[in-house]
Design a protein around this motif. Structure first.
Motif, short mmCIF file in Angstrom:
data_model
loop_
_atom_site.label_atom_id
_atom_site.label_comp_id
_atom_site.label_asym_id
_atom_site.label_seq_id
_atom_site.Cartn_x
_atom_site.Cartn_y
_atom_site.Cartn_z
N ASN A 183 16.44 53.28 48.70
CA ASN A 183 16.59 53.48 50.13
C ASN A 183 15.23 53.31 50.80
O ASN A 183 14.40 54.22 50.78
CB ASN A 183 17.14 54.88 50.43
CG ASN A 183 17.48 55.06 51.90
OD1 ASN A 183 17.07 54.27 52.75
ND2 ASN A 183 18.23 56.10 52.21
N LEU B 99 23.36 51.81 55.53
CA LEU B 99 22.03 51.41 55.10
C LEU B 99 21.80 49.93 55.36
O LEU B 99 20.73 49.51 55.80
CB LEU B 99 21.87 51.70 53.59
CG LEU B 99 20.54 51.27 52.94
CD1 LEU B 99 19.36 51.93 53.65
CD2 LEU B 99 20.55 51.62 51.46
N LYS C 41 14.42 53.31 53.84
CA LYS C 41 14.22 54.22 54.97
C LYS C 41 13.55 55.51 54.49
O LYS C 41 12.73 56.09 55.20
CB LYS C 41 15.55 54.54 55.65
CG LYS C 41 16.27 53.32 56.24
CD LYS C 41 15.47 52.70 57.38
CE LYS C 41 15.53 53.55 58.63
NZ LYS C 41 14.93 52.87 59.78
N LYS D 37 16.46 47.18 50.84
CA LYS D 37 17.56 47.74 51.63
C LYS D 37 18.91 47.23 51.13
O LYS D 37 19.84 48.02 50.91
CB LYS D 37 17.38 47.37 53.10
CG LYS D 37 18.50 47.91 53.99
CD LYS D 37 18.28 47.55 55.45
CE LYS D 37 18.53 46.08 55.70
NZ LYS D 37 18.54 45.76 57.16
#
Length: 208
Positions: free
Chosen positions: A123, A203, A125, A77
């Motif tokens: 990323n 983020l 996520k 992250k």
């Protein structure tokens, strides 16, 4: 393999999802507006490659490792956030060309393509999204679960690429108009840089 009904349902869900403005859309629009449709499409292509990489990660289980390891999730992250902020600061401090008539643009298509791949891959996520979203449309009774996951992931990436093309064409046309204004040329890098910094901060602050 995948039932036709499941495939159609999945495609409609993804189609609605990818046209909702999100980070990938913002990056694509920002690039297309400042550097033209070609660069916007290259950005979308980079995001597509990144999504295919996430598909592979989900299939082989790397995403599951990220999901269960708080430390690894945080590392990925913050690497992704740092990269976006780096791109943002670079865009803010660099002097934009004052004459695009010579074919000069703030960033070339190959550069935008490479940056988009790295930004998407870093990323976590997105990795967790693929890990959670794709299995919902897998029917174990149909066999070949790995093949089903792969098809669903690639289809998601391709539909997403289609949406970025649409946004790139629209934003590129608007950008051609805006870039005739010297004031826009002066501030475009700062605006795009601000978008990247904001996405990086978003983020970094996201939880698992």
């Amino acid at each position: 393999m995948i039932d036709a009904t499941v495939l159609i349902t999945y495609s409609l869900v993804v189609l609605g999802f990818v046209f909702i403005p999100g980070p990938a859309t913002l990056l694509t629009v920002a690039r297309a507006t400042t550097s033209g449709t070609k660069v916007g499409i290259a950005t979308g292509a980079g995001i597509t490659v990144g999504d295919i990489i996430h598909t592979i990660m989900a299939v082989v289980g790397i995403s599951a490792i990220i999901a269960t390891s708080a430390t690894l999730f945080s590392i990925v992250k913050y690497l992704g956030a740092a990269y976006l902020v780096y791109l943002g600061i670079k865009g803010i401090i660099e002097k934009a060309p004052v004459d695009l008539g010579l074919g000069r643009v703030p960033i070339t298509a190959p550069q935008a393509f490479r940056q988009a791949i790295l930004a998407e891959v870093l990323n976590p996520k997105t990795a967790l999204f693929f890990l959670a979203f794709l299995p919902q449309f897998v029917v174990p009774e149909n066999g070949y679960v790995i093949a089903q996951l792969t098809i669903l992931g690639v289809l998601f990436a391709l539909i997403g690429f289609f949406s970025t093309i649409v946004y790139s064409v629209a934003a590129g046309g608007l950008g051609n108009f805006l870039r005739r204004n010297p004031t826009v040329l002066k501030w475009q890098g700062k605006v795009v840089g601000g978008i990247y910094c904001a996405l990086g901060a978003r983020l970094a602050l996201q939880e698992r």
